[in-house]
Design a protein around this motif. Structure first.
Motif, mmCIF file in Angstrom:
data_model
loop_
_atom_site.group_PDB
_atom_site.id
_atom_site.type_symbol
_atom_site.label_atom_id
_atom_site.label_comp_id
_atom_site.label_asym_id
_atom_site.label_seq_id
_atom_site.Cartn_x
_atom_site.Cartn_y
_atom_site.Cartn_z
ATOM 1 N N SER A 90 0.841 -1.193 0.000
ATOM 2 C CA SER A 90 0.000 0.000 0.000
ATOM 3 C C SER A 90 0.877 1.244 0.000
ATOM 4 O O SER A 90 1.992 1.227 0.533
ATOM 5 N N ALA A 91 0.348 2.311 -0.575
ATOM 6 C CA ALA A 91 1.115 3.555 -0.669
ATOM 7 C C ALA A 91 0.242 4.748 -0.312
ATOM 8 O O ALA A 91 -0.980 4.693 -0.429
ATOM 9 N N ASN A 92 0.903 5.831 0.093
ATOM 10 C CA ASN A 92 0.322 7.058 0.656
ATOM 11 C C ASN A 92 0.057 6.857 2.146
ATOM 12 O O ASN A 92 -0.018 5.727 2.635
ATOM 13 N N ASP A 93 -0.077 7.957 2.865
ATOM 14 C CA ASP A 93 -0.466 7.899 4.271
ATOM 15 C C ASP A 93 -1.866 7.299 4.368
ATOM 16 O O ASP A 93 -2.733 7.582 3.535
ATOM 17 N N PHE A 94 -2.097 6.453 5.389
ATOM 18 C CA PHE A 94 -3.385 5.770 5.483
ATOM 19 C C PHE A 94 -4.562 6.742 5.636
ATOM 20 O O PHE A 94 -5.706 6.397 5.340
ATOM 21 N N ARG A 95 -4.298 7.962 6.065
ATOM 22 C CA ARG A 95 -5.357 8.959 6.211
ATOM 23 C C ARG A 95 -5.710 9.644 4.886
ATOM 24 O O ARG A 95 -6.716 10.334 4.781
ATOM 25 N N ASN A 96 -4.871 9.426 3.886
ATOM 26 C CA ASN A 96 -5.079 10.011 2.569
ATOM 27 C C ASN A 96 -6.158 9.202 1.822
ATOM 28 O O ASN A 96 -6.075 7.977 1.758
ATOM 29 N N PRO A 97 -7.183 9.853 1.267
ATOM 30 C CA PRO A 97 -8.187 9.109 0.498
ATOM 31 C C PRO A 97 -7.586 8.300 -0.649
ATOM 32 O O PRO A 97 -8.194 7.331 -1.115
ATOM 33 N N ASP A 98 -6.375 8.692 -1.115
ATOM 34 C CA ASP A 98 -5.709 7.995 -2.213
ATOM 35 C C ASP A 98 -4.898 6.782 -1.764
ATOM 36 O O ASP A 98 -4.189 6.183 -2.579
ATOM 37 N N TYR A 99 -4.971 6.434 -0.484
ATOM 38 C CA TYR A 99 -4.330 5.213 -0.005
ATOM 39 C C TYR A 99 -4.787 4.064 -0.902
ATOM 40 O O TYR A 99 -5.986 3.852 -1.108
ATOM 41 N N ALA A 100 -3.848 3.304 -1.457
ATOM 42 C CA ALA A 100 -4.203 2.327 -2.486
ATOM 43 C C ALA A 100 -3.200 1.183 -2.495
ATOM 44 O O ALA A 100 -2.134 1.247 -1.864
#
Length: 333
Positions: free
Chosen positions: A229-239
């Motif tokens: 997974s990438a991006n901060d988990f709080r980011n809606p773009d977590y993917a």
């Protein structure tokens, strides 16, 4: 009326056996249960002998340990009768921050690799229900200056055991290292970097602390697949994306773009899960999403089917279909 020959007795015994092991077993009336959304982040599912066991980061209170939920069909999930913890603070390493467990079976014991106090530990049990404990309450890495989280233990075909994990050094970056056969520590060899956030989709907010985390590794048709997974988990773009390699140590070739994201699932914060093969050998990815379009937590537990197609070059392609996505529910009487 008695059965007068041995052949008849055998037929009767066979019929009784089939009855008790399959069709005559009374089915649970799930309509008598109330349903609750499962709020387990960083979820993982362990499957054994017809039962699925689900563990995760407890979104209500991650300071005490890990719960376990069971299911026979990946749909109806129940907790243990007394809601006891599968791993409890005080009998294994950690004072809090119990995150991202993984459970596996090895040499007649069940093991849980997990994060606590932003360090990795491994506990053992005689049952997937727990209790998972340690005789020596210590983390796996000793004397390190950096924090380590999100363990994934992978057993290769040749018997070598690898630990994939996240090292927090200028960002959340995924590494791999060989483990000792008894799982007591790190084996010979260097810690090798696998995945860092280098693609635009992996750091959509362009932060100074890029994040790749939640590794899961499988081997299929001679190729290793590292899901992350990438991006901060709080980011809606977590993917969720994946990379491929012909070696468990890499180098890894990233697939272009994520395969699970809010763009194709329609939910924010899709990520940090694990892969499980169902009873029918279908592969699933269990994951969490944001609570809603405004708030990230408490994160909701969900599952989606993984589609796999082997290409002419011998490397497979994974994809998902939104229609197979569903949230997991806890059933309580």
């Amino acid at each position: 009326m008695g059965i007068k020959n041995g052949k008849g007795r055998i037929i009767l015994l066979l019929a009784l056996f089939l009855c008790f092991t399959s069709g005559c077993r009374k089915k649970e009336d799930w309509s008598k249960y109330s349903t609750l959304q499962l709020f387990q982040a960083d979820p993982t599912i362990f499957y054994e002998k017809g039962t699925y066991y689900l563990y995760g980061t407890n979104e209500t209170d991650a300071s005490q340990g890990f719960h376990v939920f069971t299911s026979g069909d990946l749909v109806h999930w129940t907790n243990t009768e007394n809601s006891s913890l599968a791993l409890k603070k005080g009998t294994s390493f950690g004072n809090g921050g119990f995150w991202a467990p993984q459970v596996f079976f090895y040499k007649n014991l069940y093991y849980m690799a997990y994060t606590a106090d932003e360090q990795i530990a491994i506990a053992e049990s005689k049952s997937p229900l727990g209790p998972f404990t340690q005789s020596d309450l210590k983390p796996l890495f000793q004397g390190m200056s950096y924090k380590t989280i999100d363990p994934y233990v992978f057993f290769d075909d040749d018997g070598q055991i690898y630990l994939y994990f996240v090292k927090q050094n200028g960002g959340n970056n995924i590494y791999v290292v060989k483990m000792k056969d008894d799982l007591s520590g790190i084996g010979e060899g260097d810690q090798i970097a696998c995945i860092t956030a280098t693609e635009p989709w992996e750091n959509t907010e362009k932060t100074s602390w890029p994040v790749t985390e939640g590794p899961t590794v499988i081997k299929k048709d001679g190729t290793y697949y590292l899901f992350y997974s990438a991006n901060d988990f709080r980011n809606p773009d977590y993917a969720v994306g994946y990379a491929t390699s012909k070696s468990p140590l890499g180098p890894w070739d990233k697939r272009e773009g994520p395969i699970i994201s809010r763009d194709n699932i329609g939910e924010n914060g899709t990520g940090h899960g694990d892969i499980v093969a169902g009873k029918d050998k279908q592969l699933y990815y269990v994951l969490h999403t944001h609570s809603n379009n405004v708030t990230a937590t408490p994160r909701k537990t969900a599952i989606v089917k993984l589609n796999y197609e082997l290409q002419k070059d011998g490397v497979g392609v994974f994809s998902v279909n939104k229609n197979s996505f569903s949230y997991l529910k806890q059933y309580k009487k």
